[in-house]
Design an enzyme around this catalytic site. Sequence first.
Site, PDB file in Angstrom:
ATOM      1  N   ASP A  74       0.859  -1.173   0.000  1.00 34.73           N
ATOM      2  CA  ASP A  74       0.000   0.000   0.000  1.00 34.73           C
ATOM      3  C   ASP A  74       0.901   1.231   0.000  1.00 34.73           C
ATOM      4  O   ASP A  74       1.727   1.398   0.894  1.00 34.73           O
ATOM      5  CB  ASP A  74      -0.817  -0.081   1.309  1.00 34.73           C
ATOM      6  CG  ASP A  74      -1.957   0.893   1.345  1.00 34.73           C
ATOM      7  OD1 ASP A  74      -2.244   1.502   0.312  1.00 34.73           O
ATOM      8  OD2 ASP A  74      -2.548   1.035   2.426  1.00 34.73           O
ATOM      9  N   MET A  75       0.775   2.076  -1.005  1.00 35.41           N
ATOM     10  CA  MET A  75       1.596   3.281  -1.054  1.00 35.41           C
ATOM     11  C   MET A  75       1.165   4.222   0.071  1.00 35.41           C
ATOM     12  O   MET A  75      -0.029   4.372   0.341  1.00 35.41           O
ATOM     13  CB  MET A  75       1.454   3.980  -2.411  1.00 35.41           C
ATOM     14  CG  MET A  75       1.891   3.134  -3.602  1.00 35.41           C
ATOM     15  SD  MET A  75       3.593   2.537  -3.509  1.00 35.41           S
ATOM     16  CE  MET A  75       4.493   4.057  -3.740  1.00 35.41           C
ATOM     17  N   ASP A 104      -3.124   2.634  -5.926  1.00 38.64           N
ATOM     18  CA  ASP A 104      -2.010   2.652  -4.964  1.00 38.64           C
ATOM     19  C   ASP A 104      -1.858   1.360  -4.166  1.00 38.64           C
ATOM     20  O   ASP A 104      -1.203   1.368  -3.129  1.00 38.64           O
ATOM     21  CB  ASP A 104      -2.163   3.844  -4.012  1.00 38.64           C
ATOM     22  CG  ASP A 104      -3.380   3.716  -3.108  1.00 38.64           C
ATOM     23  OD1 ASP A 104      -4.265   2.911  -3.426  1.00 38.64           O
ATOM     24  OD2 ASP A 104      -3.438   4.418  -2.095  1.00 38.64           O
ATOM     25  N   GLU A 105      -2.464   0.273  -4.626  1.00 41.34           N
ATOM     26  CA  GLU A 105      -2.420  -0.975  -3.859  1.00 41.34           C
ATOM     27  C   GLU A 105      -2.221  -2.181  -4.755  1.00 41.34           C
ATOM     28  O   GLU A 105      -2.794  -2.228  -5.845  1.00 41.34           O
ATOM     29  CB  GLU A 105      -3.766  -1.204  -3.151  1.00 41.34           C
ATOM     30  CG  GLU A 105      -3.921  -0.505  -1.854  1.00 41.34           C
ATOM     31  CD  GLU A 105      -5.221  -0.934  -1.184  1.00 41.34           C
ATOM     32  OE1 GLU A 105      -5.940  -0.039  -0.727  1.00 41.34           O
ATOM     33  OE2 GLU A 105      -5.523  -2.136  -1.131  1.00 41.34           O
TER      34      GLU A 105
END
Length: 409
Positions: free
Chosen positions: A16-17, A141-142
């Site tokens: 996860d960013m 983002d994941e």
Amino acid sequence: MSTRLNTPLRRIAHLDMDAFYASVELLRYPQLKGLPVVIGGGRRPQDEDLEAAQGERPPHRIPIADFPRLQDYSGRGVITTATYAARQFGIGSAMGLMKAAKLCPQAILLPVDFAAYRHYSRAFKDIILEIAPLMEDRGIDEVYIDFTEVPGGQREGGRVLARLIQKAIFDATGLTCSVGVAPNKLLAKMASEFNKPNGIAIVFEDDLESKVWPLACRKINGIGPKADAKLQQLGIHTIGELAQKEQGWLMDHFGQKTGAWMFDAAHGVDSRPVVLESEPVSMSRETTFERDLHAARDKAELGAIFTRLCEQVAQDLERKGYVGKTIGIKLRYDDFKSLTRDLTLPDYTADAAVIRHHAGLCLKRVPLQQRLRLLGVRVGSLMTLAEHHIWRQNEAPAQQVQTAMDLQI
DNA sequence: TCTGGGGTCCTAGGACCC
DNA sequence: TCTGGGGTCCTAGGACCC
């Protein structure tokens, strides 16, 4: 014992960013580091001023005073991301901008720049794929990554590989991320939150009681506000308390499927595979108007927006190579109540005029006395162009025969 | 000063067919 | 004549996620 040696432990990572959109913006505007910054809302004149200012000098040289503030914003829109400094003021994502402006008027408001986020999204995913090829895309983002068979994926339960990926992403982009590695996706997703930001968490089956059971039920991916409220009412607050309930009892209260799933989740059981590729089911475009519109009084404006939405969906379908046969609309009234209507065509299409015509038929089935705040157009039951080609060869002649028979009768 | 946009999946009823 | 089920497709709404 020999099975143990031959069969590697299933190790699934969730990556996860960290504060993705905000972090990308801070790469561009490092002078904003530590300040309350909010991203969201529609486009405003100030955004163009900001872009013009960029044209004249490098973004990092723009003085902080030149950035637009939350207090200057007027209109609809919600916050997409807020930096940690902004969150200190009680600002959170999905909050209305007007409400946020009251909490922290001096916060800097940046417009959403999806092109930039998509660029960095592609970049970090490409880096992961070079290291570990079994990756499931879970949005901008994941991702999930299957570490099981990757060289080094078993070392320290996955920590070594997780560290390698974190470093590779940071070196290439300057962005940090958090990783959880566990026996399955459910636990990996929870674990990636344990040591945010820039953290790694390793979870084994034996850690269930100590690391997972104390958490709130809401931490289970799939338990949202409604299910959580119902659980609370039943006196269940933690995953551990959920795990104490019998499966039959959960099925009685939440239905067969959900009850069984909740029971498994509370016991850390999840056998979903990491899915590398998937086809889209639907594509849609929707828009919230700057002011509420009335079907009769704002007919021309509404009609133009409706047509544009159809054209955008048609473009999306064409660009990505899909056709669909279920055409639908969505609308939201000024009181925020929404409804949908759809209809299914005999053949597939990606044609803007065909979509517009049938979306128009859907719109006729809906009460239009009340003002509208949102209108959307959706095409579902998708098929790739390649599949459609084959479908036409098989299905279309059968339909023609049917029509011929109908005509004879 | 309320409350974006783009998705997926599930449920449930009715139509229709076997 | 009455009484069944299953299976699939369509439609509408809702929960949830990023």
